[in-house]
Scaffold this active site. Structure first.
Site, PDB file in Angstrom:
ATOM      1  N   ASP A 156      -6.210   1.382   0.992  1.00  0.00           N
ATOM      2  CA  ASP A 156      -6.161   1.607   2.436  1.00  0.00           C
ATOM      3  C   ASP A 156      -7.540   1.318   3.003  1.00  0.00           C
ATOM      4  OD1 ASP A 156      -7.891   3.843   2.134  1.00  0.00           O
ATOM      5  OD2 ASP A 156      -6.177   5.058   1.566  1.00  0.00           O
ATOM      6  N   LYS A 182       0.819  -1.206   0.000  1.00  0.00           N
ATOM      7  CA  LYS A 182       0.000   0.000   0.000  1.00  0.00           C
ATOM      8  C   LYS A 182       0.852   1.255   0.000  1.00  0.00           C
ATOM      9  CE  LYS A 182      -1.907   3.502   2.343  1.00  0.00           C
ATOM     10  NZ  LYS A 182      -1.278   4.404   3.338  1.00  0.00           N
TER      11      LYS A 182
END
Length: 217
Positions: free
Chosen positions: A143, A125
């Site tokens: 996220d 991420k």
DNA sequence: CTCCCGATAT
DNA sequence: ATATCAGGAG
């Protein structure tokens, strides 16, 4: 979900509206270069952007390069970020990634996923955020907001961030990919919130299978 | 899977 | 009071 749009047309309409609302979305994290962006994103795990910015405002006034961070030292860094959750692990990771940047990358932030993910505290991420925010690559950083919003909108049924990322990369029209993750984040942060989503004023409610259901998906 | 972990919103 | 916040490592 009253508007009669399905499949690709519905997805395109969702992003057309988000693009119309925020033509040039960008991160709310504050930074002046790629290194500061990387550090800010590492610090932002399970924390609010506002809280991270409050801490980095004083930190980044002194620290602009990984060499600066090594000179500052872990003790002092820890003091700067004490108000952010998970601060001990983050301090250790930031020192570790700074050391590695100096030793293996000439103090520069690498422009490659595998090299980014090799840094302590940097996973998929965070790498996706840096690749998108700094180099403008069409990555989809998943996220907590993107994960929640994608599932509520029925854009993915995946049960892991990676599965949701793959679904989004497949169904979002190319022209929207560069800004898609910021649009979904902003939508999740201010409208499609985790606890009490604002479906009544949501510009996507007529396109959303979860509108008005008040669950948490 | 668990642990990390303070500030803020609800 | 407690859920949530730009996750990642062991």
């Amino acid at each position: 979900m009253s508007t009669n749009l399905k499949g690709k047309a519905r997805v395109a309409e969702i992003f057309r509206r988000l693009a119309d609302a925020t033509p040039e979305p960008k991160t709310e994290l504050e930074f002046a270069n790629a290194y500061q962006l990387l550090v800010a994103v590492v610090l932002s795990a399970q924390a609010t952007d506002k809280g991270v910015n409050k801490a980095t405002r004083t930190l980044f006034a002194k620290v602009k390069t990984p060499a600066d961070m090594l000179a500052l030292g872990e003790e002092s860094l820890t003091e700067h970020i004490k108000t952010i959750g998970l601060f001990r692990a983050k301090a250790k990771n930031v020192m570790g990634l700074s050391r590695l940047l100096v030793q293996q990358h000439g103090g520069e932030v690498p422009h490659r996923r595998d090299q980014l993910e090799a840094l302590p505290g940097v996973g998929r991420k965070t790498a996706n955020v840096v690749l998108n925010c700094w180099w403008g690559e069409p990555t989809m950083a998943v996220d907590t907001h993107v994960y929640r919003v994608a599932k509520r909108l029925g854009l993915s049924t995946g049960t892991t961030p990676r599965a949701v990322e793959d679904d989004l990369l497949r169904i979002i029209p190319q022209t929207y990919l560069r800004h898609a993750h910021h649009w979904l984040i902003l939508h999740g942060r201010y409208t499609c919130t985790a606890r009490a989503p604002k479906c009544a004023t949501c510009p996507l409610s007529d396109l959303c299978p979860s509108a008005g259901k008040l669950s948490s998906n």
